[in-house]
Design an enzyme around this catalytic site. Structure first.
Site, PDB file in Angstrom:
ATOM      1  CD  GLU A 146      73.501  82.948  61.164  1.00 28.75           C
ATOM      2  OE1 GLU A 146      73.627  81.699  61.170  1.00 28.75           O
ATOM      3  OE2 GLU A 146      73.418  83.605  60.122  1.00 28.75           O
ATOM      4  CG  ASP A 168      72.329  78.178  63.411  1.00 26.46           C
ATOM      5  OD1 ASP A 168      71.459  77.727  62.633  1.00 26.46           O
ATOM      6  OD2 ASP A 168      72.590  79.387  63.485  1.00 26.46           O
TER       7      ASP A 168
END
Ligand code: AMP
Length: 579
Positions: A146, A168
């Protein structure tokens, strides 16, 4: 080739994107850019996915599943109504919904995707994600991290070199990654995180807080009642989001339990005190990233916030205070990852983009062998072979010797971890190589570990004198190997389209993909070679320098076939020099 879609399969929400006319485009699902990663059954047993499933969460918690991502890679089945499903099956229903939305939006059948996972996902979790994609009728062309996708989304069009911190914080997972973009190559230098830390945990803290207040007022715990608990969860989650914008909010739920109403005011500063220890943990991960990459925060050019929970103002505040850089907010933090996945999907399709991806393994892989531990001979010392932080794809070989005269077999055991004794690491798998030559002890066995771009591990053991060898793609110890696609398809019945089987086995690697892999391998090999130059003898060093010069030339001239050959030569040399 049809469109390859990019999917962010999130704990709380999922998104799907595609590149059209050179730009990332978020594909709406039921009219919204974000689809809750929620699956349920209605009172008639009909399947619900996304917003409709989330809407029934409070009323029918036993028939609704949220946060399945937390269970990916586990064998435990989850209950939905009176039936049980594997995590892969539930995730496949989410992916199938995204696929259907993409097909409606694009007006064509979609059979290929790039799916993102947290950098910290282990092999079992990545494989489970791949299985879920396949079950949904998608050939998963790449699994990417990600944070890497986030950096791609921010940097695809830029040309200057830079170092980026990707912070994140999603619903259920946290990752911090240092990403370096150099000469158009995106490389994750280091990555740390927690697969069990996210906005859901903030919700739980708020729920416990409200539960305590409610108990003081009414001598009843709403958390002890499943329906009340789920209503409370929905209410605190809403309050939490409001607290990102306002200093106070009220949580009101009429008839939460019997005729008792809930009415509580929450102050942002009180909420921040609750979550501060968790955010502290995220900052510790950030600092570990710097340490691993041998970098100081001063070297950073940019901080990117990703994931819904990173909208919490205290996040930006802490990051600013400790790193001294104002995080960037230009792209919607919930959509960045899907956009990056779409950019990677476009690369696979052969569309022009400026960035090439290089990923690292966040884990060390190795084997167990007789060795010295605490000054004494021990029969199962961990021998690391592919070290944490190595750029992918990675291939590493090592020589071992048999212990006994006439030894006919060796048991190859593979572990993941950093502990000095093999048994203290995560056992990944083992296999026997039988039929070895009848020779005295010291028969050489060459063990090779190969980790591909998706983090999938292939292990080869070969008897050097005869070439007798065995190769096994490692199944993780927790049984993901037992995943049976056909059985899962049957189990899901009409809920997934079966003509999707046409997605079939992995297609041959196309030119753009191959080019990208050759470049990524060259970059990793060149780095390892350069690091060795000062530690080897003059003849080896001069040979290695000549290979490096040829490889540099092949890169400059865009001669990928030649570069692939030079990669082989570099890899062969490193095999002996790195021992
Ligand atoms: P993601 O997994 O990236 O979709 O993030 C979902 C998480 O972000 C959930 O825990 C949400 O409650 C949380 N979230 C979404 N919007 C906000 C917001 N404005 N402030 C704080 N948390 C949020």
């Amino acid at each position: 080739m049809g469109a390859v879609i990019g999917i962010d399969l999130g704990t709380t929400n999922s998104e799907v994107a595609v590149i059209r006319d050179g730009r990332p485009e978020i594909i709406p699902v039921d009219g919204e850019p974000i689809m809750p990663s929620c699956v349920g059954l209605d009172s008639r047993g009909e399947l619900l996915v996304g917003r409709v499933a989330k809407n029934q969460m409070a009323a029918a918690p036993e028939s609704t599943i949220l946060s399945i991502k937390r269970k990916m890679g586990q064998t435990e089945r989850v209950a939905m109504g009176d039936r049980f499903f594997s995590p892969e099956e539930i995730a496949s229903l989410i992916l199938a919904s995204l696929k259907t939305a993409a097909e409606a939006h694009l007006g064509e059948t979609v059979t290929e995707a790039v799916i993102t996972v947290p950098a910290y996902f282990d092999d079992a979790q990545r494989k489970a994600t791949q299985n879920a994609g396949q079950l949904a009728g998608l050939d998963v062309r790449r699994i990417i991290n990600e944070p890497t996708a986030a950096a791609l989304a921010y940097d695809a069009d830029q040309t200057s070199d830079r170092t980026v911190l990707v912070y994140d914080l999603g619903g259920g997972t946290f990752d911090a990654s240092l990403v370096v973009v150099q000469d158009g190559v995106v490389e994750v230098k280091s990555s740390h995180g927690d697969t069990h830390l996210g906005g859901d945990d903030f919700d739980h803290l708020l729920m416990e807080h409200v539960d305590r207040i409610f108990f003081e007022q009414h001598a009843v715990h709403p958390l002890a009642d499943l329906k009340a608990k789920n209503r409370l969860w929905a209410a605190v989650e809403k309050a939490k989001r409001e607290l990102s914008d306002v200093p106070y909010t009220r949580i009101r739920e009429e008839y939460l339990i019997g005729d008792l109403h809930l009415d509580v005011e929450i102050e942002r500063s009180a909420y921040e005190d609750m979550i501060r220890p968790l955010l502290r943990k995220t900052m510790d991960s950030v600092h570990r990233c710097f340490k691993d990459a041998l970098m100081l925060p001063g070297a950073l050019d940019k901080v990117i916030l990703v994931g819904g929970a990173s909208r919490t103002p205290l996040v930006a505040e802490l990051v600013k205070k400790e790193i001294n850089i104002e995080p960037r907010h230009e792209i919607h933090p919930d959509l960045i990852v899907a956009m990056g996945a779409a950019i990677q999907a476009a690369v696979i399709q052969g569309q022009k983009t400026k960035s090439i991806l290089v990923d690292i393994t966040p884990y060390t892989f190795g084997t167990g062998a007789v060795g010295v531990y605490n000054g004494q001979l021990h029969e199962d010392v961990f021998v690391p072979m592919i070290h944490r932080g190595t750029a992918l794809p990675a291939r590493k070989g090592k020589r071992f010797s048999t212990m006994h005269d006439g030894q006919e077999a060796v048991d190859v055991r593979i572990y993941q971890g950093e502990a000095p004794l093999a048994e203290d690491n995560i056992f990944i798998g083992n296999f026997l190589v039988e039929g070895l030559s009848d020779v005295p002890a010291g028969n050489e066995i060459v063990l090779t570990l190969a980790l591909d771009l998706n983090g999938v591990l292939e292990v080869t053991a070969a008897e050097k004198r005869t070439g007798l060898s065995k190769t096994v793609t490692m199944k993780t110890g927790d049984g993901t190997a037992a995943f049976d696609l056909e059985q899962a398809r049957e189990h899901l019945g009409d809920w997934i389209e079966t003509e999707s089987e046409s997605a079939g086995p992995a297609p041959s690697v196309d030119a753009a993909d191959e080019k990208e892999q050759v470049m990524a391998a060259a970059k990793a090999l060149r780095k390892r070679s350069t690091a060795l130059l000062n530690d080897i003898d003059a003849t080896d060093a001069s040979e290695l320098r000549a290979l490096l010069a040829d490889s540099q030339k092949a890169i400059a001239e865009g001669r990928y076939q030649k570069l692939a050959e030079l990669n082989e030569s570099l890899s062969d040399m490193l095999f002996y020099l790195e021992d």
